[in-house]
Design a protein around this motif. Sequence first.
Motif, PDB file in Angstrom:
ATOM      1  N   HIS A  23       0.833  -1.199   0.000  1.00 10.78           N
ATOM      2  CA  HIS A  23       0.000   0.000   0.000  1.00 10.78           C
ATOM      3  C   HIS A  23       0.872   1.255   0.000  1.00 10.78           C
ATOM      4  CE1 HIS A  23      -3.888  -1.784   0.334  1.00 10.78           C
ATOM      5  NE2 HIS A  23      -4.452  -0.685   0.779  1.00 10.78           N
ATOM      6  N   ASN A  24       0.388   2.306  -0.654  1.00  9.30           N
ATOM      7  CA  ASN A  24       1.019   3.606  -0.515  1.00  9.30           C
ATOM      8  C   ASN A  24      -0.073   4.670  -0.545  1.00  9.30           C
ATOM      9  OD1 ASN A  24       0.911   4.934  -3.424  1.00  9.30           O
ATOM     10  ND2 ASN A  24       1.456   2.787  -3.723  1.00  9.30           N
ATOM     11  N   GLU A  26      -0.314   7.423  -2.077  1.00  6.92           N
ATOM     12  CA  GLU A  26      -0.555   8.145  -3.327  1.00  6.92           C
ATOM     13  C   GLU A  26      -1.512   7.379  -4.238  1.00  6.92           C
ATOM     14  OE1 GLU A  26       1.835   9.936  -7.215  1.00  6.92           O
ATOM     15  OE2 GLU A  26       2.909   8.807  -5.677  1.00  6.92           O
ATOM     16  N   ARG A  27      -1.233   6.084  -4.446  1.00  5.09           N
ATOM     17  CA  ARG A  27      -2.049   5.298  -5.384  1.00  5.09           C
ATOM     18  C   ARG A  27      -2.567   4.005  -4.768  1.00  5.09           C
ATOM     19  NH1 ARG A  27       1.129   6.132 -11.211  1.00  5.09           N
ATOM     20  NH2 ARG A  27       1.369   8.399 -11.007  1.00  5.09           N
ATOM     21  N   SER A  30      -2.053   0.226  -6.294  1.00  4.06           N
ATOM     22  CA  SER A  30      -1.649   0.181  -7.706  1.00  4.06           C
ATOM     23  C   SER A  30      -0.429  -0.706  -7.941  1.00  4.06           C
ATOM     24  CB  SER A  30      -1.366   1.596  -8.213  1.00  4.06           C
ATOM     25  OG  SER A  30      -0.292   2.176  -7.480  1.00  4.06           O
ATOM     26  N   GLN A  58       1.488   0.491 -17.335  1.00  2.00           N
ATOM     27  CA  GLN A  58       1.161   1.810 -16.797  1.00  2.00           C
ATOM     28  C   GLN A  58      -0.334   1.965 -16.534  1.00  2.00           C
ATOM     29  OE1 GLN A  58       2.893   4.336 -19.815  1.00  2.00           O
ATOM     30  NE2 GLN A  58       4.868   4.477 -18.729  1.00  2.00           N
ATOM     31  N   LEU A  61      -0.871   1.027 -13.015  1.00  2.00           N
ATOM     32  CA  LEU A  61      -0.151   1.806 -12.011  1.00  2.00           C
ATOM     33  C   LEU A  61      -0.930   3.043 -11.585  1.00  2.00           C
ATOM     34  CD1 LEU A  61       3.523   1.598 -13.318  1.00  2.00           C
ATOM     35  CD2 LEU A  61       2.632   0.644 -11.175  1.00  2.00           C
ATOM     36  N   GLU A  62      -2.109   3.231 -12.151  1.00  2.00           N
ATOM     37  CA  GLU A  62      -2.952   4.356 -11.749  1.00  2.00           C
ATOM     38  C   GLU A  62      -3.639   4.036 -10.424  1.00  2.00           C
ATOM     39  OE1 GLU A  62      -5.592   5.185 -14.928  1.00  2.00           O
ATOM     40  OE2 GLU A  62      -4.001   5.590 -16.386  1.00  2.00           O
ATOM     41  N   TYR A  63      -4.207   5.069  -9.820  1.00  2.00           N
ATOM     42  CA  TYR A  63      -4.833   4.911  -8.501  1.00  2.00           C
ATOM     43  C   TYR A  63      -5.862   3.780  -8.506  1.00  2.00           C
ATOM     44  CZ  TYR A  63      -7.568   5.922  -4.320  1.00  2.00           C
ATOM     45  OH  TYR A  63      -8.216   5.810  -3.128  1.00  2.00           O
ATOM     46  N   ASN A  65      -8.053   1.219  -5.442  1.00  2.00           N
ATOM     47  CA  ASN A  65      -8.261   0.792  -4.061  1.00  2.00           C
ATOM     48  C   ASN A  65      -9.619   0.112  -3.946  1.00  2.00           C
ATOM     49  OD1 ASN A  65      -7.612   0.540  -1.298  1.00  2.00           O
ATOM     50  ND2 ASN A  65      -8.938   2.282  -0.831  1.00  2.00           N
ATOM     51  N   THR A  94      -9.235   0.786 -18.204  1.00  2.48           N
ATOM     52  CA  THR A  94      -9.129   1.695 -17.062  1.00  2.48           C
ATOM     53  C   THR A  94     -10.500   2.112 -16.562  1.00  2.48           C
ATOM     54  OG1 THR A  94      -7.017   2.531 -17.923  1.00  2.48           O
ATOM     55  CG2 THR A  94      -8.149   3.871 -16.270  1.00  2.48           C
ATOM     56  N   THR A  98     -11.775   1.220 -12.832  1.00  5.75           N
ATOM     57  CA  THR A  98     -12.123   2.311 -11.922  1.00  5.75           C
ATOM     58  C   THR A  98     -13.593   2.255 -11.513  1.00  5.75           C
ATOM     59  OG1 THR A  98     -10.447   3.689 -12.992  1.00  5.75           O
ATOM     60  CG2 THR A  98     -12.082   4.806 -11.610  1.00  5.75           C
TER      61      THR A  98
END
Length: 271
Positions: A23-24, A26-27, A30, A58, A61-63, A65, A94, A98
């Motif tokens: 987890h981070n 920022e994203r 991801s 890539q 690698l976008e947000y 959760n 994407t 999302t």
Amino acid sequence: MGKISKKTLNKVLLRTQTTQFSHNYERMQSLSLTYDFAPVIEELYKDKPKEQQVRAMQRYLEYFNTHPLAIPAILGICAAIEETTDEDHKDSVTNIKTGLMGPLAGLGDSMLNLTWYPIAGSIGASLCVESGSILGPIVMFLLINLLYWPLKYFGLHKGYEKGMDLIQNEQNGGLKIFDRLGNFANVLGVVVVSGLITSTVKLNTGIEFAAGEGTIALQDQLNNVMPCLLPVLLTALCYFLLKKGQGKNSVWVILGLLVACIVLSCFGILV
């Protein structure tokens, strides 16, 4: 089963077990999502230019959760879309990813975190309280994973097999199957928790009334009218207080119950 082999999908399934490790703020998930889906990208893009494979990485690698239980289902659908769309229409991957992460996160929370985990934990705790058996945590672990693993396996493979039909085709049920699972989990939770209240919550009153030359015990009368009435009322009170405080007052509720039980026991109101 198309270009993506079952072996590759199973690799994705095993990798989803590490989702919570990276987890981070920022994203969120991801990095772990990209790691989970890497076997699919490697298989689909093995004969294509490296630039396309990089762009595919890539996209993940976008947000992102959601609940860990929902990730295999979402990746299964993404795998089907990656396989059937050309490079000019990869934005749909994407958009689907999302669009699904929010609703399925709520479903995972309601089915597992708020329903199945408390059920499994209560059953395990009751085994420990009644007999001090080591089977308590073992049973809890088994109950959680006997539901967790089949749902993840089913979500990944059915998500890939059905692809967009799982979302768009109402004739095949669409996402209604997840609604049915959620309703089933809620009903099961109510039944199990109701049984646990009567077996684990112990509350008896010692109040007695004089009647001629003898006495009438209030607890006996309550048992004749409605057994376990006091445990049910106590549970309802705790639920009301916790809901009113949105769970933030749980420590005060526990301490308040301890103090109240000690004081009432000193006066003989509770026994």
